[in-house]
Scaffold this motif. Structure first.
Motif, PDB file in Angstrom:
ATOM      1  N   VAL A 157      71.056  32.772 -71.247  1.00 26.60           N
ATOM      2  CA  VAL A 157      69.585  33.585 -71.685  1.00 26.60           C
ATOM      3  C   VAL A 157      69.717  34.352 -70.927  1.00 26.60           C
ATOM      4  O   VAL A 157      69.628  36.431 -71.977  1.00 26.60           O
ATOM      5  N   VAL A 158      69.749  35.219 -69.904  1.00 24.22           N
ATOM      6  CA  VAL A 158      69.270  36.422 -69.289  1.00 24.22           C
ATOM      7  C   VAL A 158      71.066  37.790 -69.445  1.00 24.22           C
ATOM      8  O   VAL A 158      70.350  38.708 -69.818  1.00 24.22           O
ATOM      9  N   ARG A 159      71.398  36.695 -69.827  1.00 20.76           N
ATOM     10  CA  ARG A 159      72.749  37.643 -70.092  1.00 20.76           C
ATOM     11  C   ARG A 159      72.826  38.501 -71.659  1.00 20.76           C
ATOM     12  O   ARG A 159      73.374  39.565 -71.567  1.00 20.76           O
ATOM     13  N   ASP A 160      72.624  37.889 -72.326  1.00 24.78           N
ATOM     14  CA  ASP A 160      72.017  37.324 -73.467  1.00 24.78           C
ATOM     15  C   ASP A 160      71.540  38.821 -73.611  1.00 24.78           C
ATOM     16  O   ASP A 160      71.357  39.532 -74.384  1.00 24.78           O
ATOM     17  N   ARG A 161      70.130  38.772 -73.094  1.00 18.48           N
ATOM     18  CA  ARG A 161      68.855  39.254 -73.235  1.00 18.48           C
ATOM     19  C   ARG A 161      69.716  40.933 -72.408  1.00 18.48           C
ATOM     20  O   ARG A 161      69.699  42.255 -73.431  1.00 18.48           O
ATOM     21  N   MET A 162      70.265  40.943 -71.155  1.00 16.01           N
ATOM     22  CA  MET A 162      70.958  41.869 -71.178  1.00 16.01           C
ATOM     23  C   MET A 162      71.893  42.502 -72.074  1.00 16.01           C
ATOM     24  O   MET A 162      71.481  43.592 -72.225  1.00 16.01           O
TER      25      MET A 162
END
Length: 212
Positions: A157-162
């Protein structure tokens, strides 16, 4: 320091966490990453310490979950986890170190950023983290350990947001859709536009389009 005394026969999604607790470890963290394979963007790792009692229905390997369910679980994990740490290594560092070493560095950073220091690590994959503390590597750990599964959801989720942010910063590549992975549309965009600053210039599919 490492520990490889665990049986490979588990019957419960908290088997490895419970085994560690029985041997006296008090803070067991699951560690996983997102972004080893893409042509662009960072590799992101997460470390998660779950409480003894929690409610995370359907938690499993993030790749088996829909984007909506991942986001739902992400908020539940944030509310219920005893501690969460996130480590991020950017594309330039991936190129400098190689993807394995960059992944292990992201994992190390994630563990070091836990507000409650972990005394035992459950690591997805086959490579141990460069930290001097007991740890166990687990092939397909994100489907065998709930702590590792939670870490996989957080990292994804953190990477997708980035990548959504990078889509706005570097339009034309379609990062919001493919998240940096080597889809046909992404490869075509690289060939048309050339690599942007978040592309991994040592990766096949990108390096052919790098100009001096």
């Amino acid at each position: 320091m490492t520990l490889d005394l665990f049986s490979e026969t588990e019957e419960h999604p908290l088997f490895f966490e419970q085994q560690a607790a029985r041997r006296g470890f008090r803070t067991v963290a699951g560690i996983d990453e997102a972004g080893r394979g893409p042509l662009a963007g960072p590799v992101v790792a997460a470390a998660v310490v779950l409480p003894e009692s929690f409610d995370l229905p359907g938690l499993t390997d993030s790749k088996q979950l829909t984007a909506v369910r991942r986001r739902e679980l992400f908020y539940l994990i944030r509310r219920q986890a005893r501690a969460i740490g996130v480590g991020i290594v950017d594309a330039a560092e991936v190129d400098r170190r190689n993807i394995l070493q960059a992944t292990l560095e992201a994992m190390r950073l994630a563990v070091c950023r836990l507000r409650q220091p972990a005394d035992f690590l459950l690591v997805d994959g086959i490579s141990k983290i460069p930290l001097d503390r007991p740890q166990l590597t687990l092939k397909k750990g994100d489907s065998r350990s709930l702590s590792v599964a939670a870490a996989s959801v957080v990292a994804k989720v953190v990477r997708d947001r980035m990548m959504l942010g990078y889509d706005r910063k570097y339009p034309g590549y379609g990062f919001a859709g493919h998240k940096g992975y080597g889809s046909a549309a992404h490869r075509q965009a690289i060939a048309r536009l050339g690599p942007c600053p978040i592309h991994r210039k040592t990766f096949a599919g990108v390096r052919e389009h790098v100009t001096a």
